[in-house]
Design a protein around this motif. Structure first.
Motif, mmCIF file in Angstrom:
data_model
loop_
_atom_site.group_PDB
_atom_site.id
_atom_site.type_symbol
_atom_site.label_atom_id
_atom_site.label_comp_id
_atom_site.label_asym_id
_atom_site.label_seq_id
_atom_site.Cartn_x
_atom_site.Cartn_y
_atom_site.Cartn_z
ATOM 1 N N ASP A 1 0.478 8.169 1.220
ATOM 2 C CA ASP A 1 1.735 8.356 0.079
ATOM 3 C C ASP A 1 0.968 6.799 -0.543
ATOM 4 O OD1 ASP A 1 3.292 8.571 -1.776
ATOM 5 O OD2 ASP A 1 4.631 8.641 0.655
ATOM 6 N N PRO A 2 0.402 6.965 -1.481
ATOM 7 C CA PRO A 2 -0.044 6.175 -2.485
ATOM 8 C C PRO A 2 1.278 4.985 -3.001
ATOM 9 C CG PRO A 2 -0.794 7.884 -3.532
ATOM 10 C CD PRO A 2 -0.499 7.877 -1.959
ATOM 11 N N PHE A 3 2.846 6.242 -3.025
ATOM 12 C CA PHE A 3 3.956 5.610 -3.383
ATOM 13 C C PHE A 3 4.679 5.084 -2.819
ATOM 14 C CE2 PHE A 3 2.337 9.991 -5.819
ATOM 15 C CZ PHE A 3 3.333 9.613 -6.664
ATOM 16 N N ILE A 4 3.985 4.931 -1.768
ATOM 17 C CA ILE A 4 4.595 3.816 -0.503
ATOM 18 C C ILE A 4 3.867 2.438 -0.916
ATOM 19 C CG2 ILE A 4 4.811 3.038 1.934
ATOM 20 C CD1 ILE A 4 4.612 6.201 3.068
ATOM 21 N N ALA A 5 2.372 2.350 -0.354
ATOM 22 C CA ALA A 5 1.400 1.198 -1.020
ATOM 23 C C ALA A 5 2.614 0.871 -2.392
ATOM 24 C CB ALA A 5 0.485 1.828 -1.537
ATOM 25 N N ASP A 6 2.304 1.580 -3.914
ATOM 26 C CA ASP A 6 2.866 1.251 -4.527
ATOM 27 C C ASP A 6 4.371 0.019 -4.593
ATOM 28 O OD1 ASP A 6 0.886 2.213 -6.118
ATOM 29 O OD2 ASP A 6 1.973 3.769 -6.780
ATOM 30 N N ARG A 7 5.169 0.321 -3.724
ATOM 31 C CA ARG A 7 6.497 0.161 -3.533
ATOM 32 C C ARG A 7 6.691 -1.341 -2.840
ATOM 33 N NH1 ARG A 7 8.134 5.193 -3.665
ATOM 34 N NH2 ARG A 7 8.709 5.646 -1.516
ATOM 35 N N TYR A 8 5.220 -1.486 -2.081
ATOM 36 C CA TYR A 8 5.569 -2.370 -1.703
ATOM 37 C C TYR A 8 4.326 -3.153 -2.583
ATOM 38 C CZ TYR A 8 5.672 -1.226 3.846
ATOM 39 O OH TYR A 8 6.224 -1.355 4.588
ATOM 40 N N LEU A 9 3.517 -3.269 -2.924
ATOM 41 C CA LEU A 9 3.134 -3.596 -4.115
ATOM 42 C C LEU A 9 3.831 -4.957 -4.850
ATOM 43 C CD1 LEU A 9 -0.079 -2.496 -4.576
ATOM 44 C CD2 LEU A 9 -0.327 -4.187 -3.560
ATOM 45 N N ALA A 10 4.605 -3.821 -5.612
ATOM 46 C CA ALA A 10 6.114 -3.532 -6.142
ATOM 47 C C ALA A 10 6.577 -5.293 -5.311
ATOM 48 C CB ALA A 10 6.507 -3.259 -6.461
ATOM 49 N N ALA A 11 6.810 -4.902 -4.408
ATOM 50 C CA ALA A 11 7.931 -5.672 -4.338
ATOM 51 C C ALA A 11 7.694 -6.991 -3.244
ATOM 52 C CB ALA A 11 8.253 -5.411 -2.591
ATOM 53 N N ALA A 12 6.224 -7.023 -3.382
ATOM 54 C CA ALA A 12 5.697 -8.828 -3.679
ATOM 55 C C ALA A 12 5.976 -9.496 -4.558
ATOM 56 C CB ALA A 12 3.877 -8.743 -3.099
ATOM 57 N N ALA A 13 5.870 -8.455 -6.066
ATOM 58 C CA ALA A 13 5.862 -9.715 -6.955
ATOM 59 C C ALA A 13 7.158 -9.496 -7.206
ATOM 60 C CB ALA A 13 5.352 -8.372 -7.772
ATOM 61 N N TYR A 14 7.650 -9.086 -6.971
ATOM 62 C CA TYR A 14 9.533 -9.319 -6.874
ATOM 63 C C TYR A 14 9.948 -10.789 -6.656
ATOM 64 C CZ TYR A 14 9.951 -4.257 -8.465
ATOM 65 O OH TYR A 14 9.335 -3.253 -8.845
ATOM 66 N N ALA A 15 9.427 -10.157 -5.019
ATOM 67 C CA ALA A 15 9.435 -11.500 -3.874
ATOM 68 C C ALA A 15 8.110 -12.317 -3.970
ATOM 69 C CB ALA A 15 9.263 -11.280 -2.931
ATOM 70 N N GLY A 16 7.635 -13.199 -5.202
ATOM 71 C CA GLY A 16 6.877 -13.952 -5.359
ATOM 72 C C GLY A 16 6.121 -14.336 -5.085
ATOM 73 N N ILE A 17 5.415 -13.349 -3.793
ATOM 74 C CA ILE A 17 4.400 -13.583 -3.156
ATOM 75 C C ILE A 17 3.294 -12.480 -3.753
ATOM 76 C CG2 ILE A 17 3.159 -12.440 -1.048
ATOM 77 C CD1 ILE A 17 6.938 -12.728 -0.421
ATOM 78 N N ALA A 18 1.789 -12.954 -3.037
ATOM 79 C CA ALA A 18 0.855 -12.998 -4.036
ATOM 80 C C ALA A 18 0.560 -11.869 -2.874
ATOM 81 C CB ALA A 18 -0.129 -13.420 -4.019
ATOM 82 N N SER A 19 -0.169 -10.946 -3.370
ATOM 83 C CA SER A 19 -1.220 -8.821 -3.148
ATOM 84 C C SER A 19 -1.990 -8.948 -3.053
ATOM 85 C CB SER A 19 0.334 -8.402 -3.503
ATOM 86 O OG SER A 19 0.312 -7.843 -4.710
ATOM 87 N N VAL A 20 -2.529 -8.010 -1.851
ATOM 88 C CA VAL A 20 -4.064 -7.699 -2.051
ATOM 89 C C VAL A 20 -3.800 -5.666 -1.625
ATOM 90 C CG1 VAL A 20 -4.610 -8.866 0.239
ATOM 91 C CG2 VAL A 20 -6.509 -8.576 -1.412
ATOM 92 N N VAL A 21 -4.536 -5.627 -1.639
ATOM 93 C CA VAL A 21 -4.744 -3.763 -1.128
ATOM 94 C C VAL A 21 -6.232 -4.291 -0.052
ATOM 95 C CG1 VAL A 21 -4.893 -1.441 -2.198
ATOM 96 C CG2 VAL A 21 -4.007 -2.944 -3.324
ATOM 97 N N VAL A 22 -5.993 -3.270 0.413
ATOM 98 C CA VAL A 22 -7.079 -3.636 1.814
ATOM 99 C C VAL A 22 -7.537 -2.190 2.151
ATOM 100 C CG1 VAL A 22 -7.040 -4.328 4.264
ATOM 101 C CG2 VAL A 22 -5.837 -5.953 3.177
ATOM 102 N N VAL A 23 -8.533 -1.434 2.005
ATOM 103 C CA VAL A 23 -8.871 -0.414 2.215
ATOM 104 C C VAL A 23 -9.387 0.064 3.023
ATOM 105 C CG1 VAL A 23 -10.234 1.469 0.998
ATOM 106 C CG2 VAL A 23 -8.741 -0.033 -0.199
ATOM 107 N N ASN A 24 -8.738 0.184 4.666
ATOM 108 C CA ASN A 24 -9.276 0.077 5.931
ATOM 109 C C ASN A 24 -9.847 1.793 5.916
ATOM 110 O OD1 ASN A 24 -10.054 -0.968 8.960
ATOM 111 N ND2 ASN A 24 -8.267 0.861 9.367
ATOM 112 N N LYS A 25 -10.876 1.860 7.953
ATOM 113 C CA LYS A 25 -11.374 3.442 7.967
ATOM 114 C C LYS A 25 -12.545 3.196 6.321
ATOM 115 C CE LYS A 25 -6.920 4.517 9.849
ATOM 116 N NZ LYS A 25 -6.583 5.055 10.986
ATOM 117 N N CYS A 26 -13.006 1.787 6.131
ATOM 118 C CA CYS A 26 -14.392 2.645 5.258
ATOM 119 C C CYS A 26 -15.202 3.686 6.081
ATOM 120 C CB CYS A 26 -14.767 1.782 4.265
ATOM 121 S SG CYS A 26 -13.616 1.079 2.877
ATOM 122 N N ASP A 27 -15.641 4.268 7.298
ATOM 123 C CA ASP A 27 -16.481 3.978 8.321
ATOM 124 C C ASP A 27 -16.401 5.835 7.922
ATOM 125 O OD1 ASP A 27 -15.169 4.945 11.030
ATOM 126 O OD2 ASP A 27 -14.150 2.875 9.599
#
Ligand SMILES: Nc1nc2c(ncn2[C@@H]2O[C@H](COP(=O)(O)OP(=O)(O)O)[C@@H](O)[C@H]2O)c(=O)[nH]1
Ligand SMILES: [Mg+2]
Ligand SMILES: [Zn+2]
Length: 307
Positions: free
Chosen positions: A99-125
């Motif tokens: 559900d990328p909309f949840i991931a978007d809101r986490y990323l947005a929340a980091a920006a609002y809180a002044g915290i850097a963010s990174v997208v970790v894409v797991n299970k690439c196997d």
């Protein structure tokens, strides 16, 4: 500070009881002193040691927080989740159903809180990691300007870039249940012993295995917080005009809009909707921005009632 008091770090919290670690690395259970005191994982606190060894140490003060990461609960209240984070690692995976909309809101929340963010894409196997529906999501994050780290928690060598990124940082792993947060924690901190759970074979859905938020020291440097999975996530309340600051591709174009209070909805001369139409901004990401704007407008009366 008397010799019966010392500074410590909250490494795990369960409501009024917390586990703290002092400067020597000693961990102990402590209880919050006084109703108004609240603390979360990552907080720096002062603890008062008991006169009798069998009594529980008390947390008597919480140091000012450099950052505070929080969520809005279902009743519209702000619930703090972690303090003093410097990096939010938003984990996504091809399974369970993303559900990328949840991931978007986490990323947005980091920006609002002044915290850097990174997208970790797991299970690439997994084969699903190469399916077009999934690679499209990953490409959207790259296109928006996010740092993306692709790896597999089942392949130690692939985790090295995340290990390096975490050095010197206080990182929290967040994301849907089952994306592999606890598996990554076990890779980065082999002594953490975090429980992980197989996806339900019939539904491929994640279930909640991790019940507490806990902080660990990464042997190569940095600190890592594992957190329970979520079904949904919303950041604390924001004014309409602030919501866009959680979307880097919108924020960077807003100054080109005709009106400086443009919300990029139906205003004329809007550089953002123009970029959506020309394909420079992913329509799904723009949709996500509009959804959070609506969520915030719906939550606002809930907040107002609580004041
Ligand atoms: N194939 C594959 N499975 C993984 C990977 N990472 C985690 N898993 C599996 O996904 C399931 C959920 O992992 P878990 O770490 O508990 O997820 P969490 O709920 O985010 O903490 C477990 O069965 C893990 O073994 C990975 O990189 N590849
Ligand atoms: Mg977990
Ligand atoms: Zn605009």
């Amino acid at each position: 500070m008397s010799n019966k008091e010392r500074e410590a770090r909250v490494v795990e919290s369960f409501g009024r009881r917390v586990i703290v670690e002092d400067a020597t690395g000693q961990r102990m259970l402590a209880e919050l002193f006084g109703k108004r005191l609240g603390c979360v994982c990552g907080d720096v606190v002062r603890i008062r040691l008991p006169v009798h060894a069998h009594d529980t140490p008390r947390v008597v003060a919480v140091a000012p927080r450099k950052t505070l990461f929080a969520r809005t609960d279902s009743r519209g209240r702000t619930e703090p989740l972690a303090a003093n984070l410097t990096l939010l690692a938003v984990v996504i995976a091809p399974e369970p159903e993303p559900d990328p909309f949840i991931a978007d809101r986490y990323l947005a929340a980091a920006a609002y809180a002044g915290i850097a963010s990174v997208v970790v894409v797991n299970k690439c196997d997994l084969a699903g990691a190469h399916a077009p529906e999934f690679t499209k999501i990953v490409d959207e994050y790259r296109g928006a300007g996010y740092e993306v780290i692709q790896l597999s928690a089942h392949d130690s060598a692939s985790v090295q870039p995340l290990r390096e990124r975490a050095r010197g940082e206080v990182v929290m792993l967040v994301g849907q249940s089952g994306v592999g947060k606890s598996s990554l924690t076990n890779q980065l901190v082999p002594t953490s012993g975090r429980a992980t759970r197989a996806l339900s074979e019939s539904t491929r859905e994640g279930r909640h295995t991790t019940v507490s938020t806990a902080l660990f020291r990464i042997p190569s440097g940095g600190e890592l917080i594992d957190s329970p999975g979520v079904r949904d996530y919303a950041p604390p309340l924001l004014e309409d005009a602030e919501v866009q600051t959680g979307w880097p591709e919108i924020r960077s174009r807003a100054s080109a809009c005709r009106f400086n209070n443009c919300l990029h909805l139906r205003e004329p001369g809007c550089a953002v909707t123009a970029a959506v139409e020309s394909g420079e901004i992913a329509p799904r990401r723009y949709e996500s921005y509009k959804r959070l704007l609506n969520i915030m407008r719906e939550l606002a009366p809930e907040y107002a009632r609580r004041r």
